[in-house]
Design a protein around this motif. Structure first.
Motif, PDB file in Angstrom:
ATOM      1  N   CYS B  46       0.791  -1.231   0.000  1.00 37.82           N
ATOM      2  CA  CYS B  46       0.000   0.000   0.000  1.00 37.82           C
ATOM      3  C   CYS B  46       0.824   1.284   0.000  1.00 37.82           C
ATOM      4  CB  CYS B  46      -0.971   0.008   1.168  1.00 37.82           C
ATOM      5  SG  CYS B  46      -0.208   0.352   2.763  1.00 37.82           S
ATOM      6  N   CYS B  49       3.612   3.215   4.486  1.00 35.26           N
ATOM      7  CA  CYS B  49       4.708   3.151   5.460  1.00 35.26           C
ATOM      8  C   CYS B  49       6.025   3.632   4.870  1.00 35.26           C
ATOM      9  CB  CYS B  49       4.869   1.712   5.913  1.00 35.26           C
ATOM     10  SG  CYS B  49       5.373   0.647   4.550  1.00 35.26           S
ATOM     11  N   CYS B  61       7.621  -1.483   6.175  1.00 35.35           N
ATOM     12  CA  CYS B  61       7.053  -2.698   6.781  1.00 35.35           C
ATOM     13  C   CYS B  61       7.755  -3.949   6.273  1.00 35.35           C
ATOM     14  CB  CYS B  61       5.553  -2.788   6.491  1.00 35.35           C
ATOM     15  SG  CYS B  61       5.133  -3.072   4.770  1.00 35.35           S
TER      16      CYS B  61
HETATM   17  S1  FES Z   1       3.283  -1.186   2.237  1.00 38.60           S
HETATM   18 FE1  FES Z   1       1.450  -1.169   3.375  1.00 38.60          FE
HETATM   19  S2  FES Z   1       2.165  -0.906   5.374  1.00 38.60           S
HETATM   20 FE2  FES Z   1       3.951  -1.137   4.271  1.00 38.60          FE
END
Ligand code: FES
Ligand code: FES
Lengths: 778, 162
Positions: B46, B49, B61
């Motif tokens: 996503c 982070c 992450c």
């Molecule tokens: S890419 Fe989604 S939290 Fe790290």
């Protein structure tokens, strides 16, 4: 200060962009524990016994609660009559992901380890997955306490469909299927709870309705409502999915149990598995149209898959059954709706509340009828479009309606006439190759099409809830001349706080930087049901407007007394009160005067907005004017279909929205962009892959949400119909902006290649198969 | 198990024991209280982070914390330079921020992009941001914000105002 209609960026935008905005998962409290949920691995099973003895031996564990060591009352979401939920499963689990136990421990790893060590003995029971079979007699019951798997059913008629069909020139009939869609907010569900010595719990939650949450969670925990205080945290995307959520009450439970603060955050997989995705539906629809294009009769049957619990799905079914009937002047209707339990993830609210599902059917079948009649689909819609002043078939008083304008402006904006092909290209690959060689092949391979779909929504409707569902607001002015707005409606990220600040600043004559809008705190803010049903701007906005006007009156009265003038002769501009003979006072000065004049009291404006002439629908007939205003939409999709593979690419969406009045174009257009993106995902990409009750697509790589590379050009047109009830004429926007996208794309696909896809999502395989069926090899 | 880590975060040296199986994201959020980087998926899907690791945008992450030994990490909190400010202003002013949960990751990634390409075009932006999910904005304004910031930072190489 004329601030209405101005592009005002989010008042909390900088806080977000710098990473300084504190979301729930960012909270840290002294002594805070971490809570986790043990979820059922089976879709339907009896819990024989639970052994938590090994988990208790894990150092750091502070609480383990199960349905076996505690009694939980049955409850439902606020006001819903079928009490089918418990905080933790007691006898049976009803879906994969059902909450079986909760653990609190000193850190996340310890909690996770404790979960692993809890041994649950299950006895598997035969599950039901398919709503149609779940409706039959003699199938296993999802809830033993219920007589059937159908907790809600409804049926209503208007006019005479037999006569309507008899007078129809064409009758089209089709069955549509729409599946689960996950809200996909970037912030997973989260909660922080803390319990004081009296047993009162404070919950910090990213949720859309703190007021409703408090009612539901009190019932779930079996404690009085005044033992719960909910402090709203910034919401990292909601889209209906964060109206209320069981994790919140579980977090309160652990905080009460341990006496320590507790944080719980869903993993993304849990959120997929046990969120409340969009209600899937099977929609059978039959439509009769007269030779002149007048809609004559419609018969529908809607079967909605509630999953394991009702949650809000009874309301969603009702919305799906009857809202769309008010879009056109159609008088003869017969509708049946069923809400059906299955052993799958419970479904719930998602932008549109049943409307995207049913508009996919309605707006597809309208095009099928237009096709049969040889009529332009835009023309067919214009002939039947609801108009300002209409009282619709269900008794809706439509005081403003820009539907025809939306149709005209979206089709004109897209170049409808020129782009609409009258003929499809039925040649197969072989034929084309033979005929014309490579160049023509490429040309024939990619077929372009254009499609239109419309919708309506409610904005500020009466819900099924027994509580006051207008809106209220309080505005105080502090000694520094800053206005602080307290309102019950939440900001989901769409910018409600900014809109409220804008309205307050506009009315009070203040620069927007002198207005603050608090997040909702149930101990402090006035009552408000929160944000759903496109109610924030319409109802909350009106309450803010009234409260600001009240505060303004108080300010001017004090200023008049101080200066020996009269309130009518004074004006506030940019935070300065001026009047004849050089009167000039700052708002801060007035606020300080108020403080001494009122002996410590302060300026406090109150506003209560009660939407006029609005009723809940009649429980049986579903008749009644349910909303104080109704937004309308027309969207045109332009697509390109790869006839060799079935792949669909959206090239452009031209979206015309009747928002009544544009309060903030920047934010309004942002809503359109985001909703259309979700609509494209719903139509073409998003599939939770639920088979045998199991969500198989529970990561963002398997569950395909639109990324930056998937976005077409979006051309947004905002139509102003000036609603007499909306603040400054405004109506809601965020929900209807997603509703027609699926049908617009499906209609464009039909226009491009002559195949009608009746099931969402429209994958390349489905288009490919349909092409093959219709034309032989592609 | 705990192991020694030596790292520079936002310009400040840090040294101490860390859980060896911890991700960089959890270390930043839980140990250092730097919560600007968000956990949207914990699986590299996503972009919420994203932080800079020796100047490179990474999904924190996915990085085991011990891998950043002797490295330099910069989070949204530690980016206060002109380029970042311009990006933040542009994001807010064109409406590229709604709920804001994806925004810190987007800003950090865009900052890394602008360090490499002065005035990125649509394609370069799409390529750089494809790993970032945003469920609110529909992305078009995010691309517009990056272009706007780039043109303000590097007016001499910017294309014509659109
Ligand atoms: S890419 Fe989604 S939290 Fe790290
Ligand atoms: S602004 Fe909400 S996810 Fe991007």
């Amino acid at each position: 200060m004329d601030l209405i209609g101005r592009d005002i960026p989010l008042i909390d935008g900088k806080e977000k962009a710098t990473g300084r905005m504190v979301f729930t998962a960012d909270i840290n409290r002294p002594g805070m524990l971490y809570g986790m949920v043990l979820r059922s691995p089976y879709p339907h099973a009896r819990i024989v016994q639970i052994d938590d003895s090994r988990a208790w031996k894990q150092p750091g564990v502070r609480a383990i609660i199960t349905g076996k060591n505690r009694q939980f009352p049955f409850y439902s979401v606020a006001g819903q009559k079928v009490l089918d939920e418990q905080l933790l499963a007691t006898d049976k689990v009803h879906f994969i992901g059902d909450e079986v136990a909760v653990v609190a421990a000193t850190d996340r790893d310890t909690a996770a380890e404790a979960l692993r060590l809890i041994k649950v003995e299950y006895e598997q029971l035969p599950p039901v997955f398919d709503p149609l079979s779940a409706m039959a007699d003699g199938v296993p019951l999802v809830h033993q306490s219920q007589a059937s798997n159908i907790p809600y059913r409804m049926e209503f008629s208007r006019g005479d469909i037999n006569e309507g069909f008899a007078k129809s020139e064409v009758i089209v009939e089709e069955t549509f299927n729409v599946g689960h869609q996950y809200q996909g907010y970037l912030e997973p569900h989260a909660a922080v709870a803390e319990c004081d010595i009296s047993g009162r719990v404070t919950l910090w939650l990213p949720m859309q309705s703190p007021t409703l949450g408090r009612i539901t969670y009190a019932a779930a925990l079996g404690i009085p409502e005044n033992k719960i205080r909910i402090v709203q945290m910034p919401i990292g995307g909601g889209f209906g999915g964060k109206l209320e959520y069981k994790l919140h009450a579980l977090c309160a439970l652990l905080a009460k149990e341990t006496g320590q603060p507790v944080k719980m955050v869903n993993t993304r997989a849990e959120d997929f598995q046990a969120g409340l995705p969009r209600v899937p539906m099977q929609i059978k629809m039959k439509l009769g149209v007269r030779s002149d294009g007048t809609l004559a009769a419609k018969e529908s049957e809607i079967i909605a898959d509630s999953g394991a619990y009702v949650n809000y799905s009874h309301g969603i079914l009702l919305s799906a059954c009857h809202r769309h009937d008010n879009l056109y002047r159609l008088q003869n209707i017969h509708t049946k709706g069923y809400l059906v339990y299955t052993n799958k993830v419970p479904t719930g609210c998602f932008r549109g509340f049943g409307n995207p599902q049913v508009h996919f059917a309605l707006e597809s079948i309208l095009d099928m009828a237009a096709d049969r009649l040889g009529m332009d689909p835009a023309e067919l819609r214009l002939r039947n479009a609801t108009q300002t002043g209409d009282v619709t078939v269900h008794g809706w008083q439509v005081l403003s309606c820009g539907l025809s304008d939306c149709i005209n402006q979206s089709t004109n904006g897209a170049g409808w006439q020129a782009k609409r092909l009258t003929e499809i290209k039925p040649d197969t690959k072989d034929q084309v190759e033979k005929k014309a060689g490579q160049e023509a092949l490429q040309e024939a391979r990619y077929a372009k099409g254009i499609g239109l779909a419309c919708c309506l929504h409610v904005s500020g409707n009466r819900t099924f809830l027994p509580y006051f569902d207008g809106a209220s607001c309080r505005i105080t002015v502090n000694e520094q001349g800053m206005a602080i707005v307290f309102v019950g409606e939440t900001d989901l990220g769409q910018g409600a706080r900014t809109t409220f600040a804008q309205i307050a600043a506009h009315e009070l004559g203040l620069p927007i930087t002198d207005v603050m809008v608090t997040l909702v705190d149930t101990d402090i803010n006035p009552h408000g049901l929160g944000t759903f049903g496109d109610r924030a701007t319409t109802l909350g906005g009106n309450a803010v407007r009234l409260a600001a006007a009240d505060a303004r009156r108080q300010i001017l009265a004090i200023a008049a007394e101080e200066t020996g003038s009269t309130a009518e002769k004074l004006v506030i501009n940019d935070g300065i009160i001026t009047g004849e003979a050089g009167i000039r006072l700052s708002l801060a000065e007035i606020a300080q005067l108020a403080l001494s004049q009122l002996a410590g009291g302060h300026i406090c404006g109150q506003g209560v907005y009660i939407p006029p002439d609005v009723t809940a629908v009649h429980p049986d007939t579903k008749y009644g004017n349910i909303s104080c205003s109704y937004p309308f939409v027309a969207q045109v999709a332009e697509v390109e279909v790869d006839r060799w593979t079935g792949r669909v690419k959206v090239n452009r969406i031209v979206a015309a929205h009747d928002v009544g009045k544009v309060i903030n174009p920047l934010l309004a257009n942002g809503q359109v962009d985001g909703a259309v993106a979700q609509g494209i995902g719903y139509t073409l990409m998003e599939d939770m892959g639920i088979a045998n009750g199991k969500v198989s697509n529970k990561t963002f790589s398997d569950y395909n949400m639109p990324r930056i590379t998937d976005m077409p050009e979006i051309k947004s047109i905002l139509v102003e119909s000036n609603d007499p009830n909306g603040p400054y004429g405004a109506k809601g926007l965020a929900e209807p902006a997603l509703t027609p996208t699926a049908a617009a794309i499906a209609n464009a696909i039909y226009n491009a290649v002559g195949v009608r896809i009746t099931e969402l999502p429209v994958t390349a395989e489905k288009v490919f198969r349909a092409l093959k069926e219709r034309f032989g090899c592609p | 198990m705990r192991q020694m880590l030596k790292v520079t975060v936002n310009g400040y040296p840090w040294e101490g024991l860390v859980k060896s199986d911890q991700s960089l994201l959890d270390f930043l959020r839980d140990e250092l209280g730097l919560t600007g980087a968000k956990k949207g998926c914990d699986g590299g899907e996503c972009g919420a982070c994203v932080v800079l690791l020796d100047g490179r945008a990474v999904n924190s992450c996915l990085i085991p914390v011990l891998d950043v030994n002797n490295c330099e990490v910069r989070t949204i909190e530690g980016l206060q330079d002109e380029q970042t400010n311009q990006l933040q202003d542009a994001f807010v002013s064109v409406g590229a921020v709604q709920c804001g949960f994806c925004t810190p990751g987007m800003i950090v990634a865009a900052r890394a992009l602008l360090a490499e390409v002065h005035n990125p075009g649509e394609e370069e932006i799409r390529e750089a941001m494809v790993g970032h999910l945003c469920r609110c904005t529909g992305y078009t304004r995010i691309a517009a914000a990056i272009k706007l910031a780039a043109s303000r930072i590097n007016p001499e190489t910017a294309g014509p105002e659109r």
